[in-house]
Design a protein around this motif. Structure first.
Motif, PDB file in Angstrom:
ATOM      1  N   ASN A 316       0.809  -1.225   0.000  1.00 29.41           N
ATOM      2  CA  ASN A 316       0.000   0.000   0.000  1.00 29.41           C
ATOM      3  C   ASN A 316       0.837   1.267   0.000  1.00 29.41           C
ATOM      4  OD1 ASN A 316      -2.160  -1.699   0.074  1.00 29.41           O
ATOM      5  ND2 ASN A 316      -2.763  -1.239   2.186  1.00 29.41           N
ATOM      6  N   ASN A 317       2.046   1.201   0.573  1.00 33.63           N
ATOM      7  CA  ASN A 317       2.857   2.422   0.672  1.00 33.63           C
ATOM      8  C   ASN A 317       3.853   2.556  -0.471  1.00 33.63           C
ATOM      9  OD1 ASN A 317       4.645   0.367   1.428  1.00 33.63           O
ATOM     10  ND2 ASN A 317       5.767   1.719   2.827  1.00 33.63           N
ATOM     11  N   GLN A 318       3.766   1.695  -1.474  1.00 36.24           N
ATOM     12  CA  GLN A 318       4.682   1.760  -2.612  1.00 36.24           C
ATOM     13  C   GLN A 318       4.021   2.410  -3.813  1.00 36.24           C
ATOM     14  OE1 GLN A 318       5.685  -2.461  -2.972  1.00 36.24           O
ATOM     15  NE2 GLN A 318       7.833  -1.957  -2.608  1.00 36.24           N
ATOM     16  N   LYS A 319       4.735   3.342  -4.436  1.00 37.89           N
ATOM     17  CA  LYS A 319       4.334   3.777  -5.766  1.00 37.89           C
ATOM     18  C   LYS A 319       4.665   2.637  -6.724  1.00 37.89           C
ATOM     19  CE  LYS A 319       5.288   8.639  -4.788  1.00 37.89           C
ATOM     20  NZ  LYS A 319       6.093   9.830  -5.135  1.00 37.89           N
ATOM     21  N   GLY A 320       3.759   2.394  -7.661  1.00 40.81           N
ATOM     22  CA  GLY A 320       3.989   1.270  -8.564  1.00 40.81           C
ATOM     23  C   GLY A 320       5.078   1.581  -9.570  1.00 40.81           C
ATOM     24  N   ALA A 321       4.731   2.404 -10.563  1.00 40.85           N
ATOM     25  CA  ALA A 321       5.694   2.900 -11.541  1.00 40.85           C
ATOM     26  C   ALA A 321       6.467   1.792 -12.237  1.00 40.85           C
ATOM     27  CB  ALA A 321       6.648   3.895 -10.880  1.00 40.85           C
ATOM     28  N   ALA A 322       5.772   0.700 -12.615  1.00 39.15           N
ATOM     29  CA  ALA A 322       6.428  -0.374 -13.368  1.00 39.15           C
ATOM     30  C   ALA A 322       6.846   0.181 -14.723  1.00 39.15           C
ATOM     31  CB  ALA A 322       5.482  -1.555 -13.531  1.00 39.15           C
ATOM     32  N   HIS A 323       8.152   0.347 -14.903  1.00 37.71           N
ATOM     33  CA  HIS A 323       8.705   1.048 -16.059  1.00 37.71           C
ATOM     34  C   HIS A 323       9.185   0.090 -17.145  1.00 37.71           C
ATOM     35  CE1 HIS A 323      12.017   2.965 -18.303  1.00 37.71           C
ATOM     36  NE2 HIS A 323      11.378   4.101 -18.116  1.00 37.71           N
ATOM     37  N   SER A 324       9.959  -0.904 -16.750  1.00 37.40           N
ATOM     38  CA  SER A 324      10.536  -1.842 -17.711  1.00 37.40           C
ATOM     39  C   SER A 324      10.701  -3.195 -17.044  1.00 37.40           C
ATOM     40  CB  SER A 324      11.906  -1.352 -18.204  1.00 37.40           C
ATOM     41  OG  SER A 324      11.809  -0.115 -18.860  1.00 37.40           O
ATOM     42  N   ALA A 325      10.946  -4.214 -17.881  1.00 37.20           N
ATOM     43  CA  ALA A 325      11.090  -5.572 -17.363  1.00 37.20           C
ATOM     44  C   ALA A 325      12.195  -6.303 -18.098  1.00 37.20           C
ATOM     45  CB  ALA A 325       9.773  -6.331 -17.494  1.00 37.20           C
ATOM     46  N   ALA A 326      12.712  -7.332 -17.444  1.00 40.52           N
ATOM     47  CA  ALA A 326      13.655  -8.258 -18.059  1.00 40.52           C
ATOM     48  C   ALA A 326      13.403  -9.623 -17.439  1.00 40.52           C
ATOM     49  CB  ALA A 326      15.096  -7.817 -17.825  1.00 40.52           C
ATOM     50  N   LEU A 327      13.884 -10.676 -18.109  1.00 43.03           N
ATOM     51  CA  LEU A 327      13.687 -12.042 -17.629  1.00 43.03           C
ATOM     52  C   LEU A 327      15.024 -12.671 -17.281  1.00 43.03           C
ATOM     53  CD1 LEU A 327      11.075 -13.232 -20.275  1.00 43.03           C
ATOM     54  CD2 LEU A 327      10.614 -12.494 -17.925  1.00 43.03           C
ATOM     55  N   ALA A 328      15.002 -13.601 -16.332  1.00 45.95           N
ATOM     56  CA  ALA A 328      16.195 -14.325 -15.917  1.00 45.95           C
ATOM     57  C   ALA A 328      15.825 -15.775 -15.645  1.00 45.95           C
ATOM     58  CB  ALA A 328      16.808 -13.681 -14.672  1.00 45.95           C
ATOM     59  N   LYS A 329      16.852 -16.598 -15.467  1.00 41.46           N
ATOM     60  CA  LYS A 329      16.650 -18.001 -15.100  1.00 41.46           C
ATOM     61  C   LYS A 329      15.696 -18.714 -16.048  1.00 41.46           C
ATOM     62  CE  LYS A 329      19.066 -17.385 -11.245  1.00 41.46           C
ATOM     63  NZ  LYS A 329      20.372 -18.029 -10.993  1.00 41.46           N
ATOM     64  N   GLY A 330      15.943 -18.554 -17.357  1.00 43.24           N
ATOM     65  CA  GLY A 330      15.126 -19.249 -18.341  1.00 43.24           C
ATOM     66  C   GLY A 330      13.690 -18.793 -18.387  1.00 43.24           C
ATOM     67  N   GLY A 331      13.453 -17.547 -17.991  1.00 44.08           N
ATOM     68  CA  GLY A 331      12.095 -17.012 -18.026  1.00 44.08           C
ATOM     69  C   GLY A 331      11.271 -17.325 -16.796  1.00 44.08           C
ATOM     70  N   THR A 332      11.893 -17.848 -15.758  1.00 42.95           N
ATOM     71  CA  THR A 332      11.170 -18.159 -14.524  1.00 42.95           C
ATOM     72  C   THR A 332      11.284 -17.044 -13.492  1.00 42.95           C
ATOM     73  OG1 THR A 332      13.060 -19.293 -13.523  1.00 42.95           O
ATOM     74  CG2 THR A 332      11.548 -20.623 -14.875  1.00 42.95           C
ATOM     75  N   VAL A 333      12.136 -16.063 -13.771  1.00 45.24           N
ATOM     76  CA  VAL A 333      12.317 -14.927 -12.862  1.00 45.24           C
ATOM     77  C   VAL A 333      12.096 -13.633 -13.645  1.00 45.24           C
ATOM     78  CG1 VAL A 333      14.012 -13.630 -11.510  1.00 45.24           C
ATOM     79  CG2 VAL A 333      13.848 -16.109 -11.253  1.00 45.24           C
ATOM     80  N   LEU A 334      11.319 -12.725 -13.069  1.00 45.41           N
ATOM     81  CA  LEU A 334      11.009 -11.441 -13.675  1.00 45.41           C
ATOM     82  C   LEU A 334      11.711 -10.325 -12.910  1.00 45.41           C
ATOM     83  CD1 LEU A 334       9.158  -9.624 -15.572  1.00 45.41           C
ATOM     84  CD2 LEU A 334       7.563  -9.581 -13.635  1.00 45.41           C
ATOM     85  N   ILE A 335      12.410  -9.462 -13.653  1.00 42.81           N
ATOM     86  CA  ILE A 335      13.013  -8.261 -13.086  1.00 42.81           C
ATOM     87  C   ILE A 335      12.106  -7.086 -13.443  1.00 42.81           C
ATOM     88  CG2 ILE A 335      15.079  -6.838 -12.947  1.00 42.81           C
ATOM     89  CD1 ILE A 335      15.583  -9.797 -12.274  1.00 42.81           C
TER      90      ILE A 335
END
Length: 467
Positions: A316-335
């Motif tokens: 609740n106290n976080q601004k979202g602001a999802a700006h960009s993404a990347a994948l790791a570990k064969g697509g099982t981890v999202l940055i």
């Protein structure tokens, strides 16, 4: 040599504008007449003051500067650099809005990484636009075989009657010969939409697809065009819209979505728009950065009929602001990187944007593994509120996460254990203003808005030419 956000009229990395008549926040959006403006911007003098106070670090054991080259003037104008991409030994860099924009995409030959040579400019032909993002892929379709470049195009002044030739969308170029790019086609948006902010080019078999982020498209066109679009560019001369989506189509959002702002369950009014999108390597899933709605995940195996799977969420106290993404570990981890310029706000934690890492083995239920924060996250000594201290873009190579960090430069983070990310190197040149980062063979490319293209050697390597 072949030298062929959003209403932004200065060198802005992004803008937040507040409506005078409603609690509406249009992040990265138009500053229009009649609307009160409280903008968090790149103040060049303030940024210089800030970065002069930081110690430049150009020779680290893990990241060492091998080259730094400014982009050339285009039609007598010195532009500034935006994002960076690399393909087959060439770097492709977008340009931002300095000095009137229209800087086009710059192509650098990296045969000698210590001496990048700018060899071409393209996608600068539509007046009053800027070209932030370029993705290049080798494609083989019934209509085109070669190296295809997709370029995001945005108007510097949306729907401006005094600029009738300005329009946004996606430009498509043949760059099989990077010295001589040739325009193939143009996917044009309605002029009421600022344009395509970011995009991704991918392939499914003998089909080529562009996934486009068009902020506020639904709002500006009353639903005729939408924020997230999938475009078939198998025939680049005739791009075809396959499918489009808007966040109000989610049941959990629809009833509380008004004017592109979401009355979220935590009682806050949150901005929601499509900022960026990526796919996994085989184009099975799309990861759409929808600001305070989080990273939204779709199954796109059938690109005419994608299926919503799930999304990331916030405290609740976080601004979202999802700006960009990347994948790791064969697509099982999202940055997920979050671009937050204003580190304060009623009801929110005091922090600049930082990185979050999720387990997405079950894509219907992303699970937060860790949050990567740095000394920049809580350093509020900047003379003005700006983007200088926030994280920007992520790239992953093996177990190393590379983050562009504006005045912080480039950070390298060990994510062997994604639950415990550890910073292992930092490249911070004097007056750093790093927009994008890209890993290419034995070197890391960084695009600095003010200083141009940086080539960083990693693992103490000495660099290699094209394979």
């Amino acid at each position: 040599m072949n030298k062929k956000k959003l209403f932004i009229n200065t060198t802005l990395a992004g803008v937040l504008a507040f409506s005078a008549f409603s609690p509406v926040v249009f992040a990265h959006d138009a500053l229009e007449e009649g609307v009160s403006k409280e903008a968090y911007v790149f103040d060049s003098e303030a940024l210089q003051t800030l970065t002069h106070s930081m110690t430049g670090q150009k020779n680290l054991s893990f990241l060492r500067e091998a080259a730094a080259v400014q982009i050339e003037k285009n039609n007598g104008v010195q532009n500034n650099m935006a994002d960076v991409y690399a393909h087959k030994g060439f770097a492709y860099t977008g340009t931002h809005t300095a000095n009137g924009a229209n800087g086009g995409v710059r192509v650098f030959d990296l045969k000698d990484p210590s001496n990048p040579v700018e060899v071409a400019v393209f996608a600068d032909e539509i007046p009053n636009t800027w070209q932030e993002k370029v993705i290049v892929k080798s494609v083989n379709t019934p209509h085109f075989k070669g190296d295809l470049a997709a370029v995001s195009l945005q108007q510097t002044s949306r729907n401006n009657a005094n600029r009738p030739d300005s329009v946004g969308g996606v430009l498509l170029y043949d760059v099989t010969d990077p010295y001589n790019p040739e325009r193939l086609g143009f996917y044009q948006l309605d002029r009421k939409i600022t344009g395509t902010h970011e995009l991704y080019l991918t392939t499914q078999g003998n089909r080529a697809l562009v996934l486009a982020s068009n902020p506020y498209a639904d709002y500006y066109t009353h639903g005729e065009q939408k924020d997230f679009q999938i475009i078939d560019v198998s025939n680049p001369a005739e791009p075809e819209l396959l499918w489009q989506w808007d966040p109000r189509e989610l049941d959990e959002v629809a009833e509380d979505f008004n004017g592109y702002h979401w009355a979220s369950p935590d009682g806050k009014t949150r901005p929601v728009f499509n900022h960026s999108v990526i796919t996994d390597n085989n184009a099975q899933h799309a990861y759409v950065s929808m600001w305070d709605l989080g990273t939204v995940i779709f199954d796109i195996k059938d690109p005419e009929n994608p299926v919503y799977l799930g999304r990331t969420d916030y405290a609740n106290n976080q601004k979202g602001a999802a700006h960009s993404a990347a994948l790791a570990k064969g697509g099982t981890v999202l940055i997920e990187t979050r671009e937050i310029a204003n580190p304060h706000g009623a009801g929110y934690e005091s922090a600049y944007g930082y990185t979050r890492i999720f387990d997405i083995k079950d894509k219907t239920n992303p699970v937060l593994l860790s949050e990567f924060k740095t000394d920049l996250t809580f350093d509020f000594s900047a003379p003005v509120v700006s983007f200088a201290k926030t994280v920007h873009d992520p790239k992953v190579h093996g177990n190393t996460l590379y983050l562009s960090y504006y005045s912080g430069g480039v950070l390298a983070v060990d994510i062997t254990d994604p639950s415990n990310p550890v910073e292992i190197a930092r490249y911070t040149p004097e007056e750093s203003n790093v927009w994008g980062v890209f890993v290419d063979r034995n070197y890391v490319l960084a695009s600095d808005m003010g200083q141009g293209l940086k080539v960083l050697l990693k693992n103490n390597g000495n660099g290699h030419g094209r394979n």
